[in-house]
Design a protein around this motif. Structure first.
Motif, PDB file in Angstrom:
ATOM      1  N   LEU A  58       0.672  -1.317   0.174  1.00 62.34           N
ATOM      2  CA  LEU A  58      -0.075  -0.098  -0.071  1.00 62.34           C
ATOM      3  C   LEU A  58       0.832   0.893   0.256  1.00 62.34           C
ATOM      4  CD1 LEU A  58      -2.640  -0.930   2.610  1.00 62.34           C
ATOM      5  CD2 LEU A  58      -3.081  -0.807   0.018  1.00 62.34           C
ATOM      6  N   GLY A  59       1.813   1.040   0.128  1.00 62.07           N
ATOM      7  CA  GLY A  59       3.199   2.056   0.283  1.00 62.07           C
ATOM      8  C   GLY A  59       2.880   2.944  -1.266  1.00 62.07           C
ATOM      9  N   TRP A  66      -1.775  -8.871  -7.165  1.00 62.07           N
ATOM     10  CA  TRP A  66      -0.881  -7.301  -6.577  1.00 62.07           C
ATOM     11  C   TRP A  66       0.739  -7.823  -6.945  1.00 62.07           C
ATOM     12  CZ3 TRP A  66      -4.278  -8.300  -3.365  1.00 62.07           C
ATOM     13  CH2 TRP A  66      -6.120  -8.128  -3.686  1.00 62.07           C
ATOM     14  N   TRP A  67       1.127  -9.081  -7.564  1.00 59.97           N
ATOM     15  CA  TRP A  67       2.701  -9.060  -7.497  1.00 59.97           C
ATOM     16  C   TRP A  67       2.714 -10.336  -8.554  1.00 59.97           C
ATOM     17  CZ3 TRP A  67       5.098 -13.244  -2.833  1.00 59.97           C
ATOM     18  CH2 TRP A  67       6.722 -13.271  -3.672  1.00 59.97           C
ATOM     19  N   GLY A  79       0.635  -2.430  -6.857  1.00 59.06           N
ATOM     20  CA  GLY A  79       1.419  -4.146  -6.424  1.00 59.06           C
ATOM     21  C   GLY A  79       2.867  -3.619  -7.258  1.00 59.06           C
ATOM     22  N   LEU A  80       3.680  -5.121  -7.454  1.00 57.77           N
ATOM     23  CA  LEU A  80       4.980  -5.155  -7.304  1.00 57.77           C
ATOM     24  C   LEU A  80       4.506  -5.862  -9.060  1.00 57.77           C
ATOM     25  CD1 LEU A  80       6.592  -6.550  -4.325  1.00 57.77           C
ATOM     26  CD2 LEU A  80       6.237  -4.177  -5.050  1.00 57.77           C
ATOM     27  N   ALA A  91      -3.591   9.813 -10.645  1.00 54.39           N
ATOM     28  CA  ALA A  91      -3.701   8.933 -10.049  1.00 54.39           C
ATOM     29  C   ALA A  91      -3.173   7.464 -10.652  1.00 54.39           C
ATOM     30  CB  ALA A  91      -5.319   7.514 -10.027  1.00 54.39           C
ATOM     31  N   THR A  92      -2.448   6.560  -9.630  1.00 55.32           N
ATOM     32  CA  THR A  92      -2.043   5.593 -10.895  1.00 55.32           C
ATOM     33  C   THR A  92      -2.416   4.519 -11.951  1.00 55.32           C
ATOM     34  OG1 THR A  92      -0.782   4.775  -8.471  1.00 55.32           O
ATOM     35  CG2 THR A  92      -0.692   3.281  -9.942  1.00 55.32           C
ATOM     36  N   GLY A  93      -1.967   4.492 -12.763  1.00 55.79           N
ATOM     37  CA  GLY A  93      -2.605   4.105 -14.019  1.00 55.79           C
ATOM     38  C   GLY A  93      -3.459   5.565 -14.805  1.00 55.79           C
TER      39      GLY A  93
END
Length: 322
Positions: A101-102, A314-315, A271-272, A118-120
């Motif tokens: 979440l960071g 998310w990974w 995510g990663l 926002a992201t994306g």
């Protein structure tokens, strides 16, 4: 031209109400009490809407540990400061998704930005002088337009600015970054602020770079790109990626390292995302659409000896295929 920002104590109260409602299963009695609190003051409603936006951004119902992350933020004395929030979230990394979440706590920073994405996401804005501002993923700027100048402060991320000389009215158009002050002259230019540098690319017109203590201006002309950092500036002669393609929702690569490519794609998703060291130096060229990064990743095994593994939603990691 600053966006209104509720007091930190009011934000804390809003987070407290959100957590109480979640823990109670959205009790009708508690909901009514929360509604009454929201009506007491405009700042209460503003804080509630912003906490609600963060709630939706983080997809709390689906992400394990997210509510604990919010509780950590609630008790933090620096709860609206991103770096402090990241340190706090790091202490609950064993919860799995809480550490992830960071990356998305940049959503908090948008509360005090004049324009943000926002992201994306990608967004376009017509500024008060008629200039066109376009923001790439997870970006934010503040404006300071007055009788003397038109100043855009790039707080994070990446922007594209299109300006005309006829819009100036004697006021310079400036973009301030951590590494320097840029001035556009009837130009279309992109500015990207990374962790260790600022990248500037000019598609049309010319841009002047003001460097504190350096005296003379340095000019960037059409078709040129430069990197600015604490040690100085240098020309980027052979870019492995089209610096302005994101405006069209694309990543256009030219013999780009796979590791660098995945790092770039990772800017557009939660995510990663990464790969094993043995395939990081593989090279790829092509045109990739950003609208669905999962579909984008599925294209890679068609041209490279790799496989895509989803460890969680998310990974995601890439490894050499058998």
């Amino acid at each position: 031209m600053s966006a209104p920002c509720p007091a930190p104590k009011v934000v804390k109260q809003a987070i407290h109400w959100m957590l109480k409602l979640r823990e109670s299963g959205y009790s009708p009695i508690l909901k009514q009490q929360c509604d009454e609190w929201r009506k007491v003051d405009h700042d209460h409603e503003l804080a509630w809407q912003r906490v609600l936006s963060l709630h939706q951004e983080l997809d709390l119902q689906a992400v394990p540990g997210a509510s604990i992350a919010l509780q950590t933020l609630e008790t933090s004395q620096q709860r609206l400061h991103r770096r402090q929030a990241l340190k706090l979230l790091g202490s609950v990394a064993l919860l799995g998704s809480a550490a992830w979440l960071g990356k998305d706590l940049d959503a908090v920073a948008t509360w005090t930005s004049d324009y943000a994405s926002a992201t994306g996401g990608r967004r376009s804005f017509h500024l008060p002088d008629g200039s066109l501002l376009q923001l790439n993923t997870a970006s934010a700027v503040d404006l300071a337009f007055d009788a003397r100048q038109r100043l855009i402060r790039l707080k994070r991320g990446e922007m594209m600015l299109t300006c005309e000389e006829s819009q100036a009215n004697g006021r310079p158009l400036l973009v301030q970054t951590r590494d320097g002050l840029l001035e556009g002259f009837e130009a279309r230019f992109g500015v990207r602020q990374d962790g260790d540098c600022t990248r500037v690319s000019v598609s049309r017109g010319k841009v002047a770079i003001h460097r504190p203590g350096k005296g003379r201006l340095h000019w960037i002309n059409e078709g040129q790109a430069y990197r600015l950092d604490a040690t100085g500036m240098r020309s980027l002669e052979q870019a492995d990626m089209d610096a302005s393609a994101w405006v069209e929702g694309l990543i256009v690569t030219r013999d780009m390292r796979l590791g660098d490519f995945l790092r770039e794609v990772g800017r557009y998703r939660h995510g990663l995302l990464g790969c094993s060291d043995e395939i990081a130096d593989l090279r790829l060229s092509g045109v990739f659409r950003l609208e669905d990064t999962d579909k984008l990743l599925q294209l890679l095994p068609q041209t490279l000896p790799v496989k895509v593994t989803y460890r969680t939603r998310w990974w995601v990691s890439l490894e050499r295929s058998a």
